[in-house]
Motif scaffolding. Sequence first.
Motif, PDB file in Angstrom:
ATOM      1  N   LEU A 156       0.821  -1.211   0.000  1.00  0.00           N
ATOM      2  CA  LEU A 156       0.000   0.000   0.000  1.00  0.00           C
ATOM      3  C   LEU A 156       0.859   1.267   0.000  1.00  0.00           C
ATOM      4  CD1 LEU A 156      -2.785  -1.027   2.554  1.00  0.00           C
ATOM      5  CD2 LEU A 156      -2.981  -0.894   0.070  1.00  0.00           C
ATOM      6  N   GLY A 157       2.056   1.178   0.579  1.00  0.00           N
ATOM      7  CA  GLY A 157       2.898   2.353   0.649  1.00  0.00           C
ATOM      8  C   GLY A 157       3.753   2.602  -0.572  1.00  0.00           C
ATOM      9  N   ARG A 158       3.718   1.690  -1.550  1.00  0.00           N
ATOM     10  CA  ARG A 158       4.563   1.865  -2.739  1.00  0.00           C
ATOM     11  C   ARG A 158       4.181   3.106  -3.537  1.00  0.00           C
ATOM     12  NH1 ARG A 158       4.728  -2.689  -6.811  1.00  0.00           N
ATOM     13  NH2 ARG A 158       2.468  -2.640  -6.425  1.00  0.00           N
ATOM     14  N   SER A 159       2.896   3.387  -3.624  1.00  0.00           N
ATOM     15  CA  SER A 159       2.447   4.514  -4.449  1.00  0.00           C
ATOM     16  C   SER A 159       2.609   5.860  -3.754  1.00  0.00           C
ATOM     17  CB  SER A 159       0.970   4.317  -4.831  1.00  0.00           C
ATOM     18  OG  SER A 159       0.173   4.179  -3.674  1.00  0.00           O
ATOM     19  N   ASN A 160       3.005   5.845  -2.477  1.00  0.00           N
ATOM     20  CA  ASN A 160       3.176   7.097  -1.735  1.00  0.00           C
ATOM     21  C   ASN A 160       4.503   7.087  -0.983  1.00  0.00           C
ATOM     22  OD1 ASN A 160       0.325   8.307  -2.095  1.00  0.00           O
ATOM     23  ND2 ASN A 160      -0.102   6.278  -1.289  1.00  0.00           N
ATOM     24  N   GLN A 217       7.111   9.035  -1.047  1.00  0.00           N
ATOM     25  CA  GLN A 217       7.650  10.307  -0.570  1.00  0.00           C
ATOM     26  C   GLN A 217       6.762  10.977   0.462  1.00  0.00           C
ATOM     27  OE1 GLN A 217       8.342  12.645  -4.086  1.00  0.00           O
ATOM     28  NE2 GLN A 217      10.145  11.469  -4.703  1.00  0.00           N
ATOM     29  N   THR A 218       5.469  10.907   0.277  1.00  0.00           N
ATOM     30  CA  THR A 218       4.558  11.613   1.178  1.00  0.00           C
ATOM     31  C   THR A 218       4.139  10.772   2.381  1.00  0.00           C
ATOM     32  OG1 THR A 218       2.684  10.892  -0.171  1.00  0.00           O
ATOM     33  CG2 THR A 218       3.658  13.037  -0.695  1.00  0.00           C
ATOM     34  N   TRP A 226       5.929   8.092   4.107  1.00  0.00           N
ATOM     35  CA  TRP A 226       7.129   7.282   4.327  1.00  0.00           C
ATOM     36  C   TRP A 226       6.930   6.206   5.386  1.00  0.00           C
ATOM     37  CZ3 TRP A 226       8.524   7.576   9.368  1.00  0.00           C
ATOM     38  CH2 TRP A 226       8.098   8.695  10.080  1.00  0.00           C
ATOM     39  N   TRP A 227       6.038   6.450   6.363  1.00  0.00           N
ATOM     40  CA  TRP A 227       5.861   5.516   7.465  1.00  0.00           C
ATOM     41  C   TRP A 227       5.264   4.182   7.005  1.00  0.00           C
ATOM     42  CZ3 TRP A 227       3.524  10.238   6.780  1.00  0.00           C
ATOM     43  CH2 TRP A 227       2.184  10.229   6.420  1.00  0.00           C
ATOM     44  N   MET A 228       4.581   4.164   5.877  1.00  0.00           N
ATOM     45  CA  MET A 228       3.963   2.930   5.401  1.00  0.00           C
ATOM     46  C   MET A 228       4.971   1.960   4.800  1.00  0.00           C
ATOM     47  SD  MET A 228       0.309   4.083   3.803  1.00  0.00           S
ATOM     48  CE  MET A 228      -0.002   2.385   3.381  1.00  0.00           C
ATOM     49  N   THR A 229       6.141   2.416   4.483  1.00  0.00           N
ATOM     50  CA  THR A 229       7.204   1.530   3.993  1.00  0.00           C
ATOM     51  C   THR A 229       8.315   1.350   5.021  1.00  0.00           C
ATOM     52  OG1 THR A 229       8.251   3.438   2.927  1.00  0.00           O
ATOM     53  CG2 THR A 229       6.784   2.084   1.574  1.00  0.00           C
ATOM     54  N   THR A 230       8.520   2.343   5.869  1.00  0.00           N
ATOM     55  CA  THR A 230       9.610   2.265   6.842  1.00  0.00           C
ATOM     56  C   THR A 230       9.358   1.194   7.893  1.00  0.00           C
ATOM     57  OG1 THR A 230      10.111   4.617   6.542  1.00  0.00           O
ATOM     58  CG2 THR A 230      10.941   3.556   8.543  1.00  0.00           C
ATOM     59  N   PHE A 231       8.195   1.210   8.520  1.00  0.00           N
ATOM     60  CA  PHE A 231       7.928   0.291   9.625  1.00  0.00           C
ATOM     61  C   PHE A 231       7.781  -1.160   9.163  1.00  0.00           C
ATOM     62  CE2 PHE A 231       6.385   4.410  11.399  1.00  0.00           C
ATOM     63  CZ  PHE A 231       7.302   4.493  12.429  1.00  0.00           C
ATOM     64  N   PRO A 232       6.973  -1.471   8.148  1.00  0.00           N
ATOM     65  CA  PRO A 232       6.927  -2.876   7.703  1.00  0.00           C
ATOM     66  C   PRO A 232       8.242  -3.344   7.098  1.00  0.00           C
ATOM     67  CG  PRO A 232       5.640  -1.484   6.239  1.00  0.00           C
ATOM     68  CD  PRO A 232       5.994  -0.644   7.423  1.00  0.00           C
ATOM     69  N   GLY A 233       8.941  -2.448   6.390  1.00  0.00           N
ATOM     70  CA  GLY A 233      10.234  -2.838   5.838  1.00  0.00           C
ATOM     71  C   GLY A 233      11.229  -3.182   6.922  1.00  0.00           C
ATOM     72  N   ALA A 234      11.263  -2.378   7.993  1.00  0.00           N
ATOM     73  CA  ALA A 234      12.171  -2.657   9.106  1.00  0.00           C
ATOM     74  C   ALA A 234      11.790  -3.960   9.814  1.00  0.00           C
ATOM     75  CB  ALA A 234      12.148  -1.494  10.101  1.00  0.00           C
TER      76      ALA A 234
END
Length: 380
Positions: free
Chosen positions: A334-338, A340-341, A343-351
């Motif tokens: 879900l965070g792939r399309s956003n 830059q705006t 960032w928390w949707m890719t940072t936390f699950p990625g970590a």
Amino acid sequence: MASDLKSTPASNLPGQPVATPQPTRRQRSRGFAADAWHRFSRRPLAMIAVVYVILLSLIAVFSPAIAGTRPVICQYKGKIYFPALYYFNRKFENPVFFRDQFYGRYYYNLKEKDPNSWAVWPLVYQDPLRWVDANEFPGVPANPTGDNGKPSRFNLMGTTELGIDVFAQMVHGTKIALLVGFVATGVAAAIGITLGGLAGYIGGGVDFVISRFTEIVMCVPSLIVILALLAIVDQPSIWYTMIIIGLTSWPSICRLTRAEFLKLRAVEYVTAARALGASTPRIIFLHILPNAMAPVLVPISFGIASAILLEAGLSILGIGAPPDTPSWGTVLNLGRSNLQTMWWMTTFPGAAIFLTVLAYNLIGEGLQEATDPRLVESKK
């Protein structure tokens, strides 16, 4: 008997008592499992990884009590209910709440429809599947949507574009991450150990057929096989994904098990058991398999990490966990399309994915060094 007694020389002074022999205790040597655990526990990174996995397991088990909008336990109309079990299986919710038209909102409905009711609520009032509005729970405002859903004290890891709390999805997604790893690797281990054991112990034509079949499976990319099998299923679910990952991940376990059985079937204690008339199942399950499991645990540990990573990749492609099942890969997708705006949707699950995969890899490396005699001797 004389070797077990420790005596002190008698004193030359007159009148002194003569020392009597005193038995000494023999120190029992550690077994292989205890010795391997002793070496494993001396690796700080491996032990930290074990603690991390245990912490994830506790989060997965108690996820409804950590984040949710349904009571962990409540009394309603004189009976005790556990509405939070809904997060484990939707069939666990009692039909009384459907008949009384709660619609997933419990706090005010419990007070209005039964003034004597009481409830124990989760630590964080957020739902992993839906948006929380402003009139659900005292002191909890409506979840922000879009770019406004930055991390705050009400939404610890922010919200998605639709206002769903990311922290709640991460907490409940822990179950999927652990289930994918253990179920998929369990299926792969069952197939690999069975086929590898048969090939290594029986040998001959059976070994030839199983070895060639294993090589064929290894030649086909796992992702292609998974996509093909998921395309056949009418209604894909996370359980289908787990099983299919397991059905494509067994060759490495099979080859290692075959090598161990080939080595162990000719050792002295197996020959002695065969000479004493032990049956083939007894020799395999009592004498060979327990001694072959130590090196097999290493690829199993690495396989858990690979399964978690593969499920996350499938979710990013949109073919992993269904949309109504919270998982780390789904949030990352879900965070792939956003990027830059939001960032928390890719940072936390990625970590979370990175740390979990790293933890299982550290555990596998620790098991390898603790159970491999050659690595132990090289460090002396």
